[in-house]
Design an enzyme around this catalytic site. Sequence first.
Site, PDB file in Angstrom:
ATOM      1  N   ASP A  79     -20.244 -45.628 -60.956  1.00 36.07           N
ATOM      2  CA  ASP A  79     -19.315 -44.768 -60.221  1.00 36.07           C
ATOM      3  C   ASP A  79     -19.653 -44.894 -58.739  1.00 36.07           C
ATOM      4  O   ASP A  79     -20.182 -45.920 -58.318  1.00 36.07           O
ATOM      5  CB  ASP A  79     -19.398 -43.324 -60.729  1.00 36.07           C
ATOM      6  CG  ASP A  79     -18.085 -42.574 -60.571  1.00 36.07           C
ATOM      7  OD1 ASP A  79     -17.694 -42.314 -59.418  1.00 36.07           O
ATOM      8  OD2 ASP A  79     -17.436 -42.260 -61.578  1.00 36.07           O
ATOM      9  N   HIS A 121     -18.371 -47.780 -57.096  1.00 30.14           N
ATOM     10  CA  HIS A 121     -17.060 -47.447 -56.538  1.00 30.14           C
ATOM     11  C   HIS A 121     -17.110 -47.229 -55.036  1.00 30.14           C
ATOM     12  O   HIS A 121     -16.155 -46.725 -54.455  1.00 30.14           O
ATOM     13  CB  HIS A 121     -16.499 -46.195 -57.220  1.00 30.14           C
ATOM     14  CG  HIS A 121     -16.223 -46.379 -58.675  1.00 30.14           C
ATOM     15  ND1 HIS A 121     -15.747 -45.368 -59.482  1.00 30.14           N
ATOM     16  CD2 HIS A 121     -16.349 -47.460 -59.486  1.00 30.14           C
ATOM     17  CE1 HIS A 121     -15.597 -45.815 -60.720  1.00 30.14           C
ATOM     18  NE2 HIS A 121     -15.975 -47.084 -60.747  1.00 30.14           N
TER      19      HIS A 121
END
Length: 403
Positions: free
Chosen positions: A222, A245
Amino acid sequence: MELNIKASFAFLLLFLARLSDAQTPAAQPTVFDITKYGASSNGDISKALLDAFKEACASTSPSTIVIPKGTFEMAQVKLQGPCKAPLELQVQATLKANADPKQLSADIEWLTVNYIDRFTLSGGGIFDGQGKAAWSQNNCKDSKSCGNLPNNLSFNFLTNSTIQDITSQDSKLFHVNVNGCKNLTFIRVNITAPPESINTDGIHVARSSNVNITDCVIGTGDDCISIGDELEQLHITRVTCGPGHGISVGSLGKTPGEKPVVGVYVKNCTFINTDNGVRVKTWPASHQGVVTDLHYEDIIVQNVTNPIVIDQVYCPYNQCNKDLPSQVKISKVSIKNVRGTSRTQDAVLLLCSKGVPCEGVEIGDIDIAYNGKEGPAKSRCENVKPTFVGKQNPPVCAGAQSA
């Protein structure tokens, strides 16, 4: 004459006392080795750690708790101050969490440290969350109970503290959660998990001030670093991110009463094979909020899907109304000297809110090439009129004002 002799003698004694103090080395911290409290590689060390912490925290002189080299199991532990003097937790070992998420409480983290001034976590050790079995339970697209898992490390209401030279590995949820801290520094922290490790943010920071993240390597499933509300003065320097991310402000606006994000500085950072580079994300149909003073400089992107993103229509899994604009106001943003490659044509996306357009956005030198064959890299802009310094490749927001 007698008075002068007494005064001279008193001065001599004071001088000798000060000289003695100057030559006396600083007192060494008292060491609390958890193996002296019954810890062994054959069992759970949590009780030994808590016992050592109780004594160390009560010490009126600086203390160091040592978890020596080796591999140890550790249950969920909360170390809570305030303590009477500076305290260091020196983890030289590899610590392993229970791999079965059903055996852990979702109400507390794996290791929580609360309410301590002048705390240090160090030692070169590894916090292995053994999260593989948990990631399939963390699918927010299909499960309403996603996120119901413990983070690896949680730091709450620490002041004047340092986290250095440790590794967080395969956390079940976030690797590191920071809440309510002031003057907290992360340096040479390594965070690692595979891309499929869902919702394993590297470092999440919220409701804190004067936080520094420096010389860290973060690769996870993430955001490498995610930034929540009520955040003032976050400095991120020389961080390598990938997989992951990117470095994200938000998402913001989903919850009423969120407080401003003010002062985020990202400099000399590198993104390798990430989904995003630098990103701001807010929900449409949102509550009011403020994001201001964001500054990105000297950024390298290597094969990044979306290198530069302001996304005010962030709506994962279509769980919102995109027809209503975001009410989070973004202002005073500078993006300078970003170079490298994008694996999509969307090198620059500035998608601001039609309800509260972005203001004070400045774009410096940009040089991002598209890796594919479909054509050159592109930019897309909505509800923003940046000013420009230097050159932009691809051209950003054609027709906007140049400085």
